[in-house]
Design a protein around this motif. Sequence first.
Motif, PDB file in Angstrom:
ATOM      1  N   LYS A  55       0.838  -1.206   0.000  1.00  0.00           N
ATOM      2  CA  LYS A  55       0.000   0.000   0.000  1.00  0.00           C
ATOM      3  C   LYS A  55       0.870   1.252   0.000  1.00  0.00           C
ATOM      4  CE  LYS A  55      -3.752   2.248   2.549  1.00  0.00           C
ATOM      5  NZ  LYS A  55      -4.609   2.196   3.750  1.00  0.00           N
ATOM      6  N   VAL A  56       0.500   2.234  -0.830  1.00  0.00           N
ATOM      7  CA  VAL A  56       1.240   3.493  -0.895  1.00  0.00           C
ATOM      8  C   VAL A  56       0.940   4.297   0.367  1.00  0.00           C
ATOM      9  CG1 VAL A  56       1.576   5.662  -2.146  1.00  0.00           C
ATOM     10  CG2 VAL A  56       1.206   3.542  -3.413  1.00  0.00           C
ATOM     11  N   ILE A  57       2.009   4.647   1.122  1.00  0.00           N
ATOM     12  CA  ILE A  57       1.805   5.385   2.378  1.00  0.00           C
ATOM     13  C   ILE A  57       2.324   6.820   2.293  1.00  0.00           C
ATOM     14  CG2 ILE A  57       1.755   3.356   3.862  1.00  0.00           C
ATOM     15  CD1 ILE A  57       4.713   3.835   4.481  1.00  0.00           C
ATOM     16  N   TYR A  58       3.081   7.128   1.233  1.00  0.00           N
ATOM     17  CA  TYR A  58       3.545   8.516   1.065  1.00  0.00           C
ATOM     18  C   TYR A  58       3.900   8.766  -0.397  1.00  0.00           C
ATOM     19  CZ  TYR A  58       5.937  12.948   1.885  1.00  0.00           C
ATOM     20  OH  TYR A  58       6.288  14.270   1.864  1.00  0.00           O
ATOM     21  N   VAL A  59       3.527   9.954  -0.872  1.00  0.00           N
ATOM     22  CA  VAL A  59       3.876  10.379  -2.233  1.00  0.00           C
ATOM     23  C   VAL A  59       4.620  11.702  -2.135  1.00  0.00           C
ATOM     24  CG1 VAL A  59       2.987  11.131  -4.477  1.00  0.00           C
ATOM     25  CG2 VAL A  59       1.879   9.237  -3.278  1.00  0.00           C
ATOM     26  N   GLY A  60       5.742  11.808  -2.840  1.00  0.00           N
ATOM     27  CA  GLY A  60       6.505  13.054  -2.837  1.00  0.00           C
ATOM     28  C   GLY A  60       7.063  13.350  -4.215  1.00  0.00           C
ATOM     29  N   LYS A  61       7.505  14.582  -4.412  1.00  0.00           N
ATOM     30  CA  LYS A  61       8.122  14.989  -5.686  1.00  0.00           C
ATOM     31  C   LYS A  61       9.574  15.375  -5.418  1.00  0.00           C
ATOM     32  CE  LYS A  61       6.520  19.713  -5.055  1.00  0.00           C
ATOM     33  NZ  LYS A  61       6.031  19.430  -3.706  1.00  0.00           N
ATOM     34  N   ALA A  62      10.379  15.396  -6.445  1.00  0.00           N
ATOM     35  CA  ALA A  62      11.797  15.734  -6.254  1.00  0.00           C
ATOM     36  C   ALA A  62      12.410  16.248  -7.552  1.00  0.00           C
ATOM     37  CB  ALA A  62      12.554  14.508  -5.761  1.00  0.00           C
ATOM     38  N   LYS A  63      13.382  17.152  -7.401  1.00  0.00           N
ATOM     39  CA  LYS A  63      14.180  17.585  -8.557  1.00  0.00           C
ATOM     40  C   LYS A  63      15.186  16.496  -8.911  1.00  0.00           C
ATOM     41  CE  LYS A  63      13.921  22.411  -7.018  1.00  0.00           C
ATOM     42  NZ  LYS A  63      14.698  23.568  -6.506  1.00  0.00           N
ATOM     43  N   ASN A  64      15.672  15.800  -7.850  1.00  0.00           N
ATOM     44  CA  ASN A  64      16.615  14.701  -8.022  1.00  0.00           C
ATOM     45  C   ASN A  64      16.109  13.530  -7.186  1.00  0.00           C
ATOM     46  OD1 ASN A  64      18.874  12.906  -7.479  1.00  0.00           O
ATOM     47  ND2 ASN A  64      20.211  14.509  -8.287  1.00  0.00           N
ATOM     48  N   LEU A  65      15.535  12.531  -7.855  1.00  0.00           N
ATOM     49  CA  LEU A  65      14.856  11.443  -7.154  1.00  0.00           C
ATOM     50  C   LEU A  65      15.789  10.671  -6.220  1.00  0.00           C
ATOM     51  CD1 LEU A  65      12.567  10.088 -10.021  1.00  0.00           C
ATOM     52  CD2 LEU A  65      11.784  10.983  -7.823  1.00  0.00           C
ATOM     53  N   ARG A  66      17.016  10.353  -6.676  1.00  0.00           N
ATOM     54  CA  ARG A  66      17.924   9.553  -5.853  1.00  0.00           C
ATOM     55  C   ARG A  66      18.295  10.294  -4.565  1.00  0.00           C
ATOM     56  NH1 ARG A  66      23.667   8.045  -8.168  1.00  0.00           N
ATOM     57  NH2 ARG A  66      22.382   7.156  -9.842  1.00  0.00           N
ATOM     58  N   ASN A  67      18.690  11.560  -4.701  1.00  0.00           N
ATOM     59  CA  ASN A  67      19.101  12.323  -3.520  1.00  0.00           C
ATOM     60  C   ASN A  67      17.946  12.517  -2.530  1.00  0.00           C
ATOM     61  OD1 ASN A  67      21.585  12.490  -4.689  1.00  0.00           O
ATOM     62  ND2 ASN A  67      21.419  14.642  -5.302  1.00  0.00           N
ATOM     63  N   ARG A  68      16.755  12.790  -3.065  1.00  0.00           N
ATOM     64  CA  ARG A  68      15.617  13.050  -2.194  1.00  0.00           C
ATOM     65  C   ARG A  68      15.211  11.803  -1.414  1.00  0.00           C
ATOM     66  NH1 ARG A  68      13.428  14.744   1.369  1.00  0.00           N
ATOM     67  NH2 ARG A  68      11.357  15.676   1.540  1.00  0.00           N
ATOM     68  N   VAL A  69      15.136  10.665  -2.084  1.00  0.00           N
ATOM     69  CA  VAL A  69      14.719   9.430  -1.412  1.00  0.00           C
ATOM     70  C   VAL A  69      15.782   9.004  -0.394  1.00  0.00           C
ATOM     71  CG1 VAL A  69      14.191   6.984  -1.727  1.00  0.00           C
ATOM     72  CG2 VAL A  69      13.244   8.671  -3.312  1.00  0.00           C
ATOM     73  N   LYS A  70      17.070   9.152  -0.736  1.00  0.00           N
ATOM     74  CA  LYS A  70      18.150   8.774   0.194  1.00  0.00           C
ATOM     75  C   LYS A  70      18.111   9.611   1.472  1.00  0.00           C
ATOM     76  CE  LYS A  70      22.363   7.947  -1.187  1.00  0.00           C
ATOM     77  NZ  LYS A  70      23.669   8.104  -1.903  1.00  0.00           N
ATOM     78  N   SER A  71      17.663  10.853   1.335  1.00  0.00           N
ATOM     79  CA  SER A  71      17.674  11.765   2.492  1.00  0.00           C
ATOM     80  C   SER A  71      16.796  11.265   3.642  1.00  0.00           C
ATOM     81  CB  SER A  71      17.224  13.166   2.068  1.00  0.00           C
ATOM     82  OG  SER A  71      15.837  13.186   1.756  1.00  0.00           O
ATOM     83  N   TYR A  72      15.779  10.452   3.332  1.00  0.00           N
ATOM     84  CA  TYR A  72      14.899   9.940   4.383  1.00  0.00           C
ATOM     85  C   TYR A  72      15.619   8.964   5.313  1.00  0.00           C
ATOM     86  CZ  TYR A  72      10.706  11.902   2.225  1.00  0.00           C
ATOM     87  OH  TYR A  72       9.756  12.774   1.741  1.00  0.00           O
ATOM     88  N   PHE A  73      16.676   8.348   4.818  1.00  0.00           N
ATOM     89  CA  PHE A  73      17.344   7.287   5.578  1.00  0.00           C
ATOM     90  C   PHE A  73      18.667   7.739   6.187  1.00  0.00           C
ATOM     91  CE2 PHE A  73      14.614   5.470   2.347  1.00  0.00           C
ATOM     92  CZ  PHE A  73      13.875   4.543   3.074  1.00  0.00           C
ATOM     93  N   ILE A  74      18.956   9.051   6.133  1.00  0.00           N
ATOM     94  CA  ILE A  74      20.179   9.590   6.748  1.00  0.00           C
ATOM     95  C   ILE A  74      19.922   9.787   8.242  1.00  0.00           C
ATOM     96  CG2 ILE A  74      21.781  11.548   6.818  1.00  0.00           C
ATOM     97  CD1 ILE A  74      21.160  11.966   3.831  1.00  0.00           C
ATOM     98  N   LYS A  75      20.677   9.097   9.069  1.00  0.00           N
ATOM     99  CA  LYS A  75      20.407   9.096  10.509  1.00  0.00           C
ATOM    100  C   LYS A  75      20.846  10.383  11.201  1.00  0.00           C
ATOM    101  CE  LYS A  75      20.538   4.100  10.919  1.00  0.00           C
ATOM    102  NZ  LYS A  75      21.192   2.922  11.542  1.00  0.00           N
ATOM    103  N   THR A  76      21.623  11.215  10.541  1.00  0.00           N
ATOM    104  CA  THR A  76      22.080  12.463  11.172  1.00  0.00           C
ATOM    105  C   THR A  76      21.025  13.561  11.101  1.00  0.00           C
ATOM    106  OG1 THR A  76      23.105  13.106   9.072  1.00  0.00           O
ATOM    107  CG2 THR A  76      24.506  11.997  10.704  1.00  0.00           C
ATOM    108  N   GLN A  77      19.900  13.290  10.414  1.00  0.00           N
ATOM    109  CA  GLN A  77      18.833  14.291  10.311  1.00  0.00           C
ATOM    110  C   GLN A  77      18.224  14.560  11.681  1.00  0.00           C
ATOM    111  OE1 GLN A  77      16.573  14.546   6.206  1.00  0.00           O
ATOM    112  NE2 GLN A  77      16.041  12.725   7.309  1.00  0.00           N
ATOM    113  N   PRO A  78      17.674  15.776  11.913  1.00  0.00           N
ATOM    114  CA  PRO A  78      16.961  16.054  13.162  1.00  0.00           C
ATOM    115  C   PRO A  78      15.795  15.087  13.331  1.00  0.00           C
ATOM    116  CG  PRO A  78      17.331  18.072  11.916  1.00  0.00           C
ATOM    117  CD  PRO A  78      17.739  16.952  11.033  1.00  0.00           C
ATOM    118  N   THR A  79      15.550  14.684  14.576  1.00  0.00           N
ATOM    119  CA  THR A  79      14.484  13.714  14.855  1.00  0.00           C
ATOM    120  C   THR A  79      13.114  14.333  14.594  1.00  0.00           C
ATOM    121  OG1 THR A  79      15.838  12.696  16.542  1.00  0.00           O
ATOM    122  CG2 THR A  79      13.487  12.190  16.593  1.00  0.00           C
ATOM    123  N   ASN A  80      12.311  13.633  13.790  1.00  0.00           N
ATOM    124  CA  ASN A  80      10.933  14.029  13.527  1.00  0.00           C
ATOM    125  C   ASN A  80      10.074  12.791  13.709  1.00  0.00           C
ATOM    126  OD1 ASN A  80       8.414  14.438  12.129  1.00  0.00           O
ATOM    127  ND2 ASN A  80       9.326  16.200  11.110  1.00  0.00           N
TER     128      ASN A  80
END
Length: 608
Positions: A27-52
């Motif tokens: 099931k699709v749980i999130y849809v997003g857009k990006a100028k650069n698909l690889r960089n944008r999707v990878k950013s979700y899995f970077i552990k140094t990001q602020p906790t949300n």
Amino acid sequence: MNPKLELKIQNLPQLPGVYQFKDSTGKVIYVGKAKNLRNRVKSYFIKTQPTNPKINALVSKISDVEVIVTQSEVEALILEANLIKKLKPRYNVSLRDDKSYPYIVITNEPFPRVFSTRRIKSDGSRYFGPYTDAYSLKQTLKLIRDVFMVRSCKYYIDDETITKKKIKVCLDYHIKKCGGPCEGLVSREEYNKMIEQVAQLLNGKIDDLVGHLRGQMEKLAQELRFEEAAVLRDKIKALEIYTSKQSVVSIEPVDRDIFAVAIEDEDACGVLFKVRDGKLIGSQQFFMTGAGYKGEDEVIETLLTQYYLSSDYIPGEILISQNIEEADSIEKWLADRKGMPVKIRTPENDDEARLISMCKVNAKYHLDEFRIQKIKARGEFAPNVLRQLQKELRLDRLPRRIECFDISNIQGSDIVASVVVFENGKPKKSEYRKFKIRSVSDKPNDFASMFEVIQRRYSRVLGEGGKMPDLIVVDGGKGQLSSAIKALENLGVKEQPIIALAKKFEEIYFPGIDQPQSLPKSSPALHLLQRIRNEAHRFAITFHRDIRAKRTFSTKLLEVKGIGEKRAKVLLSKFGSIEGIKQAPIEELEKILGKSIARNLKEFLEKE
């Protein structure tokens, strides 16, 4: 992250597009857009990001990703908006369905009709709205009917219908409310020119429409066609009266949409002010879900893309409360649709800031109303007075349901009791009940009467599997409270919140406490208890009077020769009162009593 997903992300293209995150079920749980698909999707899995918390919850559920490559950022923007609207993913901000609100539709027919509808069809028709104010909708439709000769019939009319004369002109034609397209009395070209003027009005371009009609009127007057000119004059006057009721918010005759949002937890509300020719012609509200941990800029961006995806009219200027990241892409998209430049910006002067502030205040108000309705729907809403009552009476739970008992008698005769029910501080009259006391007949005994009515009431409630109230209130003092507690103990009910409210000093008696307690005279909690107690008293007194009146009436009837208890009951049942019998035709009485006794009864009532 699982190795399969990690490998897939590493091979994503570095191109603009849309990505869809899926859970383990696909099931699709999130849809997003990006100028650069690889960089944008990878950013979700970077552990140094602020906790949300919300992003962490999203990432923990991602099992797969699917991408759609687009040729430009604008295409990605449009595709994202369409997918969110279609799929309604759990972690996206999405507009709630507004199908419950009506629209005004101009149908896609050779001779279009104009009417209100709640159903949107993909058939080429044009929809204007939604209208959140029913009065505004009715006024607009009335203006259209007064100014334009739009047909109101439901027939499909085309050239073949007109040629074969399948439909005849109706009353609307004769009273000059319709031009008669069904018999070809108005050409398709002329009729559709009028429909475009209707569309102008619905888009708020009334000044342009008035200017055009005034030009036509002056031309007709020069050609000495005064009757036709007078018709246009009346139309112009109606339009000017309508537009005079709209607020002027700009000296310049600008077209502008103004957006602001209010956010609380997962809910958000966006408000749109429509300014046409410098006048505020109306507003709309949009409720959104999934807004938790989203910034105001993200929510506004979602609102703009979702709204203009289906909006029929795009102004040249859009005013927003906060800058958004994708402003350039949205401007390009809207400019392509409009065929001329569209500018998205924040306030640049005090007047514009004032309008944004007013828009925000409205958004906060509507969001609060929306959240209250949600809470009510879940049964969690409670007025503040109930919370205060809970505090004052030291109750373990909120007294949502309160039942109050009162005993009524006069010198021991016709002893009755009542119970009234209040839920969330309001009377629930469908659950009021009244009782004739059976155990006490010779002299008044409020304690015994209270014992009986409490036992009867709750033996039935428990026997039917019902729930006990959050609070029981008995009218009286320590004696009445003790009798009620004893009745509850006999039924095996323990730890039931119960109090007695004494009339004399408005004192409250609690179980196990000898001395009464007092609440401040100005306390809203005390006022609520008084209101409930007074309602129980009123209900009991009314019942008591009814019984006494019927008993007195029945006794009087027995004085009439030939009428016994059986016939008296029949008369009471059929006519209800002395006045009812008095007004009854003699023929009706004769059917029950016979001619002789009916005549006796009539004579008796005349003397009475």
